[in-house]
Design an enzyme around this catalytic site. Structure first.
Site, short mmCIF file in Angstrom:
data_model
loop_
_atom_site.label_atom_id
_atom_site.label_comp_id
_atom_site.label_asym_id
_atom_site.label_seq_id
_atom_site.Cartn_x
_atom_site.Cartn_y
_atom_site.Cartn_z
CG HIS A 53 -0.95 -2.30 11.57
ND1 HIS A 53 -0.72 -2.78 12.84
CD2 HIS A 53 -1.27 -3.36 10.82
CE1 HIS A 53 -0.93 -4.09 12.84
NE2 HIS A 53 -1.27 -4.46 11.62
CG ASP B 206 -9.57 -0.81 2.09
OD1 ASP B 206 -10.67 -0.25 2.13
OD2 ASP B 206 -8.75 -0.66 1.16
CD GLU C 135 -11.61 0.50 -1.20
OE1 GLU C 135 -10.70 -0.24 -1.64
OE2 GLU C 135 -11.70 0.81 0.01
#
Ligand code: FAD
Length: 515
Positions: A90, A153, A266
């Site tokens: 990723h 996240d 956040e």
């Protein structure tokens, strides 16, 4: 075996290795796992970024740490073979790739470790470097009602992959990044040695590997701190028009003691428009929520800000108790009262929230498109300037995905790790998570990222790239700043021939590391 590898490397280039040579390699390595080559290394030459593609010599699916050590040792006996651990691929810029080298698929080791421990009354779990955080979450919660304290996240990332960077989400203000939440690692160094390390045992390797961009060793096991898992989460989004009020409230929340603040903080910037992806519709948490733009003051600028917070609770808590706790925390904040959105979800559902985004994006073909993402840590002293020029002007129409921004506290990060941060106690993470269709726009967006970094440099902003990507040694030296010498010393000790993680493009494969 070594002779065989030598022959492969000297006589041929990577693309022309006949399959039978790699099978010989496989036999000589005596792996419990498998080696794939030729056309079937597919996964190894791709990553989430979709910007780079290079062909490895072979993709190795090790059965465990011994296999990994054998592969690294074998590479160390050649003149130029490199080894890249691939977590879940990723990365954005080919960081987990190895051009003509050996890629180790860490996912094949995911089942090797999953062991809970209690030490001096505190709970830990030993997990594989190749395990996905989403599996660690599900298993820890369902089996022990425990969970790691600090997350990313999105959880389809491997333990070793995020620990090699930092691992940041809305819990980091309290517990620090994931790198601050592990107490022991098992690492295969660039010499092919299997080493257990911690704060007190082989500490240079322990701290060096954390945030070490895979340069010092391959993390095969990590001991992760656990806490009691809550049952539920009150998830809330609050809209602001003024950046100063948004940052004041965010900074207030992240500097309060546990019990005096939310459990997750956040935020993101969105465009003051009805654009379905970049504008008002990106804020509500539920299809039943309506974002009424009539509540936005006329004086508002081209972009608006959303503070995203969450409070943990238990099924046994009365709804009125949760409401009271939330109201008490919200009453000190200066958001637009009529632009507040909230939802109760299970803790696991909350942590897996981006999985839903993934499913949606996969359904409309956006997940596999290129992602020229940019992640930056920016100090509090520079964040207002950044907002004024980058968010309000350059990116006022959005980036086709979230533009995250939230504060973190330097004191929660261990300065002995390899992570580099800007100065000052409070700094912000800014993440431009672009989702774009393939085509010429991708180059334009990469160019826009460069323009943003160039502007930050020109204006003298105090910042560091997160998940950094540089092409030249000079840029890497600048990135590490006064930590460069320590990083090179660690590299020299643990991967003296620069075999590991070549996709980061920091060191060239050699026999001697030049500072
Ligand atoms: P890979 O991309 O496979 O590898 C990354 C680097 O680490 C490579 O250099 C590789 O060689 C090395 N590496 C991999 N495994 C090991 C190992 N076991 N030991 C040593 N080195 C290793 N990051 C955050 O901090 N917070 C977020 O909220 C967040 N959200 C994200 C959401 C999405 C959708 C995506 C795509 C990325 C997100 N990231 C986030 C970034 C992510 O943490 C990094 O890209 C991370 O490297 C990905 O993990 P991976 O397992 O896919 O690693």
């Amino acid at each position: 075996m070594i002779a065989c590898l030598g022959r492969i490397v000297q006589d041929t280039d990577a693309d022309s290795i006949p399959d039978d040579d790699v099978s010989t390699l496989s036999e000589s390595l005596d792996l419990q796992g498998t080696i794939e080559s030729g056309g079937i290394t597919g996964v190894a030459d791709k990553d989430f970024g979709g910007l780079y593609s290079v062909k490895p010599l072979a993709l190795i699916k090790p059965s465990g740490t011994e296999d990994i050590a054998r592969v690294v040792k074998a590479a160390s006996q050649t003149s130029h073979l490199t080894v890249a651990a691939r977590g879940n691929g990723h990365s954005i810029n080919g960081q987990a790739m190895a051009d003509g080298g050996l890629v180790i698929d860490m996912r094949s080791t995911e089942e090797n470790h999953f062991k809970p421990l209690t030490i001096d009354g505190s709970h830990y779990i030993d997990v594989s470097g190749g395990a996905l955080w989403e599996d660690v979450l599900r298993r820890c919660v369902s089996m022990f009602r425990l969970a790691p304290r600090s997350w990313t996240d999105y959880l389809s990332l491997t333990v070793g992959g995020t620990l090699s960077n930092a691992g940041v989400s809305g819990q980091a203000f309290r517990f620090g990044p994931q790198t601050s939440n592990v107490t022991e690692l098992e690492v295969v160094t660039g010499k092919g040695e299997i080493t257990v390390c911690s704060e007190t045992q082989n500490s240079e390797l322990f701290f060096g590997a954390l945030g070490g961009l895979g340069q010092l060793g391959i993390i095969t096991r990590a001991r992760v701190k656990l806490q009691q898992a809550p049952d539920m989460v009150r998830w809330i989004r609050l809209v602001y028009t003024e950046f100063e009020e948004f940052t004041r409230d965010a900074e207030f929340l992240v500097t309060q003691e546990e019990g005096e603040s939310f459990d997750y903080v956040e935020g993101f910037v969105f465009s003051n428009s009805d654009d379905p992806i970049n504008g008002w519709p990106s804020v509500p948490l539920d299809p039943d929520h309506e974002f009424n733009p009539a509540h936005i003051p006329q004086t508002a600028s081209s972009v608006l800000y959303c503070l995203e917070v969450a409070l943990h609770y238990r099924n046994s808590d009365r709804p009125s108790t949760v409401d009271t706790a939330v109201s008490r925390l919200l009453e000190r904040l200066g958001f637009i009262q009529l632009l507040k959105f909230q939802l109760n979800v299970s803790y696991v559902e909350f942590l897996l929230r981006v999985k839903q985004v993934e499913e949606h994006a996969k359904a409309n073909g956006n997940w596999d498109s290129p992602h020229p993402w940019l992640n930056i840590f920016i100090s509090k002293s520079s964040i207002v300037d950044f907002d004024r020029t980058v968010f309000r002007k350059m990116l006022k129409d959005g980036v086709g995905g979230p533009m995250l921004i939230y504060p973190l506290l330097r004191s929660k990060w261990d300065s002995r790790t390899s992570v580099v941060l800007p100065e000052g106690e409070i700094f912000y993470i800014v993440a431009l998570l672009r989702f774009v269709p393939k085509g010429p726009t991708v180059e334009k967006l990469v160019a826009q990222n460069h323009e943003i970094i160039k502007w930050c440099n020109k204006e003298g902003l105090d910042f560091k790239l997160y998940l950094p990507h540089y092409q030249s040694k000079e840029d890497w030296k600048r990135h590490f700043g006064n930590q460069w010498t320590r990083f090179v010393e660690r590299k020299t000790s643990f991967d003296p021939m620069a075999i590991l993680a070549p996709g980061q493009k920091i060191f060239k494969r050699t026999h001697i590391i030049k500072p």
